[in-house]
Design a protein around this motif. Structure first.
Motif, PDB file in Angstrom:
ATOM      1  N   SER A  41       0.831  -1.205   0.000  1.00  0.00           N
ATOM      2  CA  SER A  41       0.000   0.000   0.000  1.00  0.00           C
ATOM      3  C   SER A  41       0.867   1.257   0.000  1.00  0.00           C
ATOM      4  O   SER A  41       0.597   2.215  -0.730  1.00  0.00           O
ATOM      5  N   ILE A  42       1.924   1.255   0.828  1.00  0.00           N
ATOM      6  CA  ILE A  42       2.814   2.419   0.912  1.00  0.00           C
ATOM      7  C   ILE A  42       3.501   2.673  -0.432  1.00  0.00           C
ATOM      8  O   ILE A  42       3.623   3.822  -0.888  1.00  0.00           O
ATOM      9  N   VAL A  68       1.099   4.247  -2.877  1.00  0.00           N
ATOM     10  CA  VAL A  68       0.891   5.665  -2.547  1.00  0.00           C
ATOM     11  C   VAL A  68       2.101   6.489  -2.992  1.00  0.00           C
ATOM     12  O   VAL A  68       1.964   7.609  -3.502  1.00  0.00           O
ATOM     13  N   ALA A  69       3.295   5.917  -2.813  1.00  0.00           N
ATOM     14  CA  ALA A  69       4.531   6.648  -3.119  1.00  0.00           C
ATOM     15  C   ALA A  69       4.736   6.849  -4.614  1.00  0.00           C
ATOM     16  O   ALA A  69       5.342   7.856  -5.018  1.00  0.00           O
ATOM     17  N   ILE A  76       3.342  10.197  -6.021  1.00  0.00           N
ATOM     18  CA  ILE A  76       4.013  11.320  -5.357  1.00  0.00           C
ATOM     19  C   ILE A  76       5.432  11.473  -5.896  1.00  0.00           C
ATOM     20  O   ILE A  76       5.871  12.573  -6.258  1.00  0.00           O
ATOM     21  N   GLY A 123      -0.021  14.505  -2.372  1.00  0.00           N
ATOM     22  CA  GLY A 123      -0.281  13.952  -1.036  1.00  0.00           C
ATOM     23  C   GLY A 123      -1.591  14.464  -0.466  1.00  0.00           C
ATOM     24  O   GLY A 123      -2.361  13.697   0.138  1.00  0.00           O
ATOM     25  N   ILE A 129      -4.524  12.681  -2.005  1.00  0.00           N
ATOM     26  CA  ILE A 129      -4.707  11.326  -1.473  1.00  0.00           C
ATOM     27  C   ILE A 129      -5.371  11.368  -0.099  1.00  0.00           C
ATOM     28  O   ILE A 129      -6.293  10.589   0.192  1.00  0.00           O
ATOM     29  N   LEU A 149      -9.041   9.930   1.073  1.00  0.00           N
ATOM     30  CA  LEU A 149      -9.331   9.110   2.258  1.00  0.00           C
ATOM     31  C   LEU A 149     -10.520   9.667   3.029  1.00  0.00           C
ATOM     32  O   LEU A 149     -11.387   8.910   3.485  1.00  0.00           O
ATOM     33  N   ILE A 203      -7.163   2.416   1.068  1.00  0.00           N
ATOM     34  CA  ILE A 203      -6.039   3.099   0.427  1.00  0.00           C
ATOM     35  C   ILE A 203      -6.225   3.154  -1.083  1.00  0.00           C
ATOM     36  O   ILE A 203      -6.033   4.201  -1.721  1.00  0.00           O
ATOM     37  N   LEU A 222      -6.741   6.391  -3.541  1.00  0.00           N
ATOM     38  CA  LEU A 222      -5.833   6.676  -4.645  1.00  0.00           C
ATOM     39  C   LEU A 222      -6.607   6.960  -5.926  1.00  0.00           C
ATOM     40  O   LEU A 222      -6.313   7.925  -6.641  1.00  0.00           O
ATOM     41  N   ALA A 253      -8.151  10.259  -5.752  1.00  0.00           N
ATOM     42  CA  ALA A 253      -7.122  11.277  -5.966  1.00  0.00           C
ATOM     43  C   ALA A 253      -6.780  11.411  -7.448  1.00  0.00           C
ATOM     44  O   ALA A 253      -6.569  12.526  -7.948  1.00  0.00           O
ATOM     45  N   SER A 259       0.477   4.796 -12.505  1.00  0.00           N
ATOM     46  CA  SER A 259      -0.029   4.533 -11.155  1.00  0.00           C
ATOM     47  C   SER A 259      -1.212   3.574 -11.189  1.00  0.00           C
ATOM     48  O   SER A 259      -1.291   2.629 -10.383  1.00  0.00           O
TER      49      SER A 259
END
Length: 239
Positions: free
Chosen positions: A76-77, A80-81, A84, A108, A111, A115, A183, A187, A190, A216
Motif C-alpha cells: 500500500s505504501i 501511494v509513493a 508522489i 499527497g 490522497i 481518504l 487506500i 488513490l 485522488a 499509477s
C-alpha cells in the motif's frame, strides 16, 4: 421492513452530516476556514463524509467492508509513493528546481482528501447498500455524491459533471468491491481529482500527468490481479 427503515434512517443521518459540513465550510465560510492554509481548506471541504462515516461505523456500529492495508502495509505504501515520487521527479526535471515541493504537497493532499471522502462514500455508504443490485447501488451513491457538491443545474456542464461522478462511482466502487482497500479507493479518487487540477502542478504538463496517472493505475491493477491470483491458488491448494 423494520431493518430497511433503520438503514434508511442511518443513511439519512450520514448524509445530513456530510452535506451540513460541506454547506458550513463552503457557503457559511467560517473564519477558521477562510484564514486557514489552502492545503487545510481543501481537506476541510471533504471533512463531512469522513465525520458522517466515523459516526455510522464507530458509534452506530454499522458495517465497513474496507480496511487500510488488506493488500499489505508495504504494498500500500509503495502504491501511494509511486504518484508522489513521479510527479515530484518530473517537476524537478522540468523546472530544474532541486527542492521541488508543490508536487508532493498537492498529490499527497489529494490522497488524504480522497481518504476523507471515501471513508464516507465507499467504506460506509457502499457497504450499507451492498445487498442491492450493483446498478442501483451505484446510481444511489452517484446521485447523493453529486448533490453533496452543492452545484445544481441542468446545463451541459452540470450533466457532464454528473457523468464524471457516475463514472467515478462505478470505477471506484468496483475497486472497493474487489480490493476491500480504503487506500486504493482513496488513490483512485485522488487520480480523478488530479486529472482535473493538473494545471496546478507546476512544471508538469497535461500529457505527463496522464502518463503518471496511467503508470499509477496500471501498478494498482497489477497488484489487484496478482492478489487475486494468489487467493485463487490458495483456494486451489486447500481443495
Amino acid at each position: 421492513m423494520k431493518s430497511q427503515t433503520k438503514r434508511i434512517g442511518y443513511i439519512a443521518i450520514y448524509y445530513f452530516i456530510a452535506v451540513a459540513f460541506r454547506y458550513y465550510i463552503l457557503k457559511v465560510r467560517p473564519n477558521f476556514f477562510t484564514n486557514a492554509d489552502v492545503f487545510i481548506q481543501i481537506l476541510l471541504e471533504g471533512i463531512g463524509p469522513l465525520l458522517g462515516g466515523l459516526l455510522m461505523i464507530k458509534v452506530f456500529k454499522r458495517k465497513n467492508d474496507l480496511s487500510l492495508f488488506p493488500i499489505g502495509f508495504w504494498t500500500s505504501i509503495i502504491l501511494v509513493a509511486i504518484p508522489i515520487l513521479l510527479f515530484t521527479l518530473v517537476g524537478i526535471i522540468n523546472t530544474g528546481t532541486p527542492y521541488y515541493s508543490l508536487g508532493p504537497k498537492i498529490v499527497g493532499g489529494a490522497i488524504i482528501y480522497g481518504l476523507f471522502e471515501e471513508y464516507g462514500w465507499r467504506a460506509y455508504l457502499q457497504t450499507e447498500l451492498k445487498d442491492l443490485k450493483k446498478i442501483y447501488k451505484y446510481l444511489i451513491i452517484s446521485v447523493l455524491w453529486y448533490a453533496w457538491h452543492l452545484e445544481f443545474g441542468f446545463t451541459l456542464n452540470h450533466l457532464m459533471s454528473y457523468g464524471f461522478i457516475l463514472a467515478g462511482t462505478i470505477g471506484i466502487g468496483k475497486v472497493a468491491d474487489v480490493s476491500k482497500s480504503l487506500i486504493l479507493v482513496a488513490l483512485f479518487h485522488a487520480f480523478f481529482n488530479l486529472f482535473y487540477i493538473s494545471k496546478e502542478l507546476e512544471g508538469v504538463t497535461n500529457f505527463q500527468t496522464i502518463g503518471i496517472l496511467s503508470i499509477s493505475i496500471l501498478s494498482i491493477i497489477g497488484v489487484m490481479v496478482w492478489n487475486g491470483r494468489k487467493k485463487r491458488l490458495a483456494l486451489e491448494n486447500q481443495l
